[in-house]
Design a protein around this motif. Sequence first.
Motif, mmCIF file in Angstrom:
data_model
loop_
_atom_site.group_PDB
_atom_site.id
_atom_site.type_symbol
_atom_site.label_atom_id
_atom_site.label_comp_id
_atom_site.label_asym_id
_atom_site.label_seq_id
_atom_site.Cartn_x
_atom_site.Cartn_y
_atom_site.Cartn_z
ATOM 1 N N LYS A 78 0.836 -1.207 0.000
ATOM 2 C CA LYS A 78 0.000 0.000 0.000
ATOM 3 C C LYS A 78 0.868 1.253 0.000
ATOM 4 N N TYR A 79 1.854 1.288 0.911
ATOM 5 C CA TYR A 79 2.733 2.450 0.972
ATOM 6 C C TYR A 79 3.454 2.671 -0.359
ATOM 7 N N LYS A 80 3.945 1.606 -0.952
ATOM 8 C CA LYS A 80 4.657 1.734 -2.230
ATOM 9 C C LYS A 80 3.734 2.226 -3.336
ATOM 10 N N ALA A 81 2.483 1.765 -3.334
ATOM 11 C CA ALA A 81 1.521 2.193 -4.355
ATOM 12 C C ALA A 81 1.211 3.683 -4.239
ATOM 13 N N MET A 82 1.402 4.246 -3.061
ATOM 14 C CA MET A 82 1.081 5.651 -2.837
ATOM 15 C C MET A 82 2.274 6.586 -3.001
ATOM 16 N N GLU A 83 3.446 6.045 -3.260
ATOM 17 C CA GLU A 83 4.645 6.870 -3.387
ATOM 18 C C GLU A 83 4.549 7.915 -4.497
ATOM 19 N N ASN A 84 3.685 7.681 -5.469
ATOM 20 C CA ASN A 84 3.584 8.621 -6.588
ATOM 21 C C ASN A 84 2.658 9.803 -6.298
ATOM 22 N N ILE A 85 2.070 9.868 -5.113
ATOM 23 C CA ILE A 85 1.233 11.010 -4.752
ATOM 24 C C ILE A 85 2.157 12.136 -4.315
ATOM 25 N N ASN A 86 2.225 13.159 -5.134
ATOM 26 C CA ASN A 86 3.147 14.269 -4.915
ATOM 27 C C ASN A 86 2.825 14.993 -3.606
ATOM 28 N N GLY A 87 3.826 15.138 -2.747
ATOM 29 C CA GLY A 87 3.671 15.879 -1.510
ATOM 30 C C GLY A 87 3.102 15.085 -0.347
ATOM 31 N N LEU A 88 2.823 13.822 -0.530
ATOM 32 C CA LEU A 88 2.265 13.000 0.543
ATOM 33 C C LEU A 88 3.308 12.703 1.599
#
Length: 91
Positions: A78-88
């Motif tokens: 889950k964390y890896k899938a969200m790495e592309n959210i800029n500024g998260l």
Amino acid sequence: MADNTEKYDKLKELMDENPKWPRVYVYKFIVRNLSGKVSEVKQHFESAEMSENISKNGNFVSITVKEMVTSSDYVIQKYKAMENINGLISL
């Protein structure tokens, strides 16, 4: 990228110290209060319990997600899938 690998290895090690699965895992994120940013986070957790708090000045939103997970590998995925959210920011 090596920093992320080390971070995820450490997280997996900590989660696997108590190998009781499935269990509820609490994710915490901070994202800028911009159109679409909160939605980007939410789309990764369709069936999870979520709450949001807007910062005093309204610039940021903190998001808490409680989700039943099956393994430490699932959490890391889950964390890896969200790495592309800029500024998260993941806490």
